[in-house]
Design a protein around this motif. Structure first.
Motif, short mmCIF file in Angstrom:
data_model
loop_
_atom_site.label_atom_id
_atom_site.label_comp_id
_atom_site.label_asym_id
_atom_site.label_seq_id
_atom_site.Cartn_x
_atom_site.Cartn_y
_atom_site.Cartn_z
N SER A 121 -28.95 -63.75 -24.25
CA SER A 121 -30.14 -63.09 -23.71
C SER A 121 -31.17 -64.08 -23.18
CB SER A 121 -30.80 -62.22 -24.79
OG SER A 121 -31.61 -62.99 -25.66
N GLY A 122 -30.91 -65.37 -23.31
CA GLY A 122 -31.89 -66.35 -22.84
C GLY A 122 -33.26 -66.21 -23.47
N GLY A 123 -33.29 -65.80 -24.73
CA GLY A 123 -34.57 -65.64 -25.42
C GLY A 123 -35.28 -64.33 -25.15
N GLU A 124 -34.67 -63.44 -24.39
CA GLU A 124 -35.33 -62.19 -24.02
C GLU A 124 -35.29 -61.14 -25.13
OE1 GLU A 124 -36.86 -61.12 -20.78
OE2 GLU A 124 -37.11 -63.29 -21.01
N LEU A 125 -34.28 -61.16 -25.97
CA LEU A 125 -34.12 -60.10 -26.97
C LEU A 125 -34.70 -60.46 -28.33
CD1 LEU A 125 -30.54 -58.77 -26.11
CD2 LEU A 125 -32.77 -57.82 -25.47
N MET A 143 -28.50 -68.40 -21.35
CA MET A 143 -27.77 -67.56 -20.41
C MET A 143 -28.69 -66.58 -19.73
SD MET A 143 -24.38 -65.20 -20.90
CE MET A 143 -25.25 -63.63 -20.82
N HIS A 144 -28.41 -66.29 -18.46
CA HIS A 144 -29.16 -65.27 -17.73
C HIS A 144 -28.55 -63.90 -17.98
CE1 HIS A 144 -29.97 -62.51 -14.38
NE2 HIS A 144 -31.19 -63.03 -14.43
N SER A 145 -29.40 -62.95 -18.30
CA SER A 145 -28.98 -61.57 -18.44
C SER A 145 -30.20 -60.68 -18.23
CB SER A 145 -28.36 -61.33 -19.82
OG SER A 145 -27.85 -60.02 -19.91
N THR A 151 -27.57 -51.39 -21.85
CA THR A 151 -28.27 -51.06 -20.60
C THR A 151 -27.96 -51.98 -19.43
OG1 THR A 151 -30.19 -52.44 -21.20
CG2 THR A 151 -30.21 -50.14 -21.95
N MET A 152 -27.32 -53.12 -19.67
CA MET A 152 -27.21 -54.14 -18.62
C MET A 152 -26.47 -53.68 -17.37
SD MET A 152 -24.30 -56.78 -20.05
CE MET A 152 -24.91 -56.97 -21.70
N SER A 153 -25.50 -52.78 -17.52
CA SER A 153 -24.72 -52.37 -16.35
C SER A 153 -25.54 -51.56 -15.35
CB SER A 153 -23.49 -51.56 -16.79
OG SER A 153 -23.88 -50.40 -17.49
N VAL A 188 -24.90 -68.79 -16.03
CA VAL A 188 -25.45 -67.76 -15.14
C VAL A 188 -25.12 -66.35 -15.61
CG1 VAL A 188 -25.43 -69.29 -13.14
CG2 VAL A 188 -23.47 -67.78 -13.55
N GLY A 189 -24.23 -66.22 -16.59
CA GLY A 189 -23.99 -64.92 -17.20
C GLY A 189 -23.11 -63.99 -16.38
N PHE A 190 -21.92 -64.43 -16.08
CA PHE A 190 -20.99 -63.59 -15.32
C PHE A 190 -20.72 -62.29 -16.08
CE2 PHE A 190 -20.03 -67.89 -13.85
CZ PHE A 190 -20.12 -67.71 -12.48
N GLY A 191 -20.94 -61.17 -15.40
CA GLY A 191 -20.71 -59.87 -16.00
C GLY A 191 -21.90 -59.28 -16.73
#
Length: 277
Positions: A121-125, A143-145, A151-153, A188-191
């Motif tokens: 989550s790159g510190g977001e969660l 990681m970027h997400s 919800t990510m999709s 970069v967080g593929f997927g």
């Protein structure tokens, strides 16, 4: 560029690409072959990965595939901590990363023998994550997400995906550096909040992110960008994984996060032979 990672007295030189082997302690990871049913199976597969050339073992207790079920903090700890302790006892000289977005899990994992924090989550969660990493003084995979596994999709819209992800990394790296974090790896967080076309576009332009002057980790092993494109199953996606991993290396990837260590090692050896010729 050459990099190195230092953690708890252990040094990993990234003068050549290295391999992170995936060991999932979840019952619902997208690739069933990566799921470890018990500690004995975990240790057997860890030994196999290390013998085949893994530099890092990545332990995860919360499936982060799109649509994955919520896992409580206590359940994640119960999955991850005994596994890390067992690997550290049996393989005392090897590097372990913990795949978690929770600061408390990260801290407990490092205290139990892990060396690296891998945060999807790159510190977001968890807003305590960056301070925790700084306090522990261990390498951090940023990681970027967007959103969370549930919800990510639905969060795949970008005006300019390269610039937006670059800006995300620039802001996060700046915060981490201010806090005193020395070793930062980006993914970069593929997927993760990207559709298939966006995944391929990011891979095609992966070298763009070398401007950040930090190591690049690539985790595309058996992912849907491969098996959906080829109309196959994750079990059949090893050949596609190998093909794209070679391209990732040519774009500057320093760490390959994979389910299949032997094949990744062979890919790196062939890549290095190309460079030497």
């Amino acid at each position: 560029m050459n990099f190195s990672l230092e953690s708890k007295g252990r040094l990993l030189l990234l003068d050549k690409p290295c391999i992170m082997g995936i060991l999932n302690l979840t019952p619902d990871s997208f690739f069933e072959g990566s799921r470890q049913k018990n500690i004995d199976e975990l240790l057997k597969n860890a030994e196999k990965m290390l013998s085949e050339g893994a530099n890092i073992l990545d332990i995860g207790g919360y499936s982060t595939r799109p649509g994955a079920s919520e896992v409580s903090l206590q359940e994640e700890l119960q999955r991850v901590i005994p596994a890390i302790e067992a690997i550290r006892r049996n393989f005392p000289d090897n590097l372990i990363s913990v795949d978690t977005f929770r600061a408390e899990v990260a801290q407990r994992a490092i205290e139990s023998g892990a060396n690296i924090i891998n945060d999807v989550s790159g510190g977001e969660l968890d807003k305590k994550m960056f301070e925790t990493v700084a306090h522990l003084q261990v390498p951090y995979i940023l990681m970027h997400s967007r959103g969370n596994p549930q919800t990510m999709s639905q969060m795949c819209h970008y005006e300019n995906i390269l610039l937006e992800i670059l800006h995300f990394f620039e802001q996060k790296i700046k915060k981490l550096r201010i806090l005193g974090v020395k070793d930062i790896i980006i993914d970069v967080g593929f997927g993760f909040a990207k559709n298939i076309n966006q995944n391929f576009f990011l891979l095609k332009n992966l070298s763009y992110f070398q401007i950040l002057q930090v190591p690049l980790l690539v985790g595309i092993s058996r992912k849907s960008m491969i098996y959906k494109t080829l109309s196959i199953s994750p079990y059949e996606a090893l050949n596609g994984t190998t093909a794209l991993n070679m391209f990732a290396l040519m774009q500057g990837a320093k760490i390959l996060r994979v389910h299949d260590v032997k094949e990744a090692k062979e890919t790196i050896l062939l890549y290095r032979k190309l460079l030497e010729s």
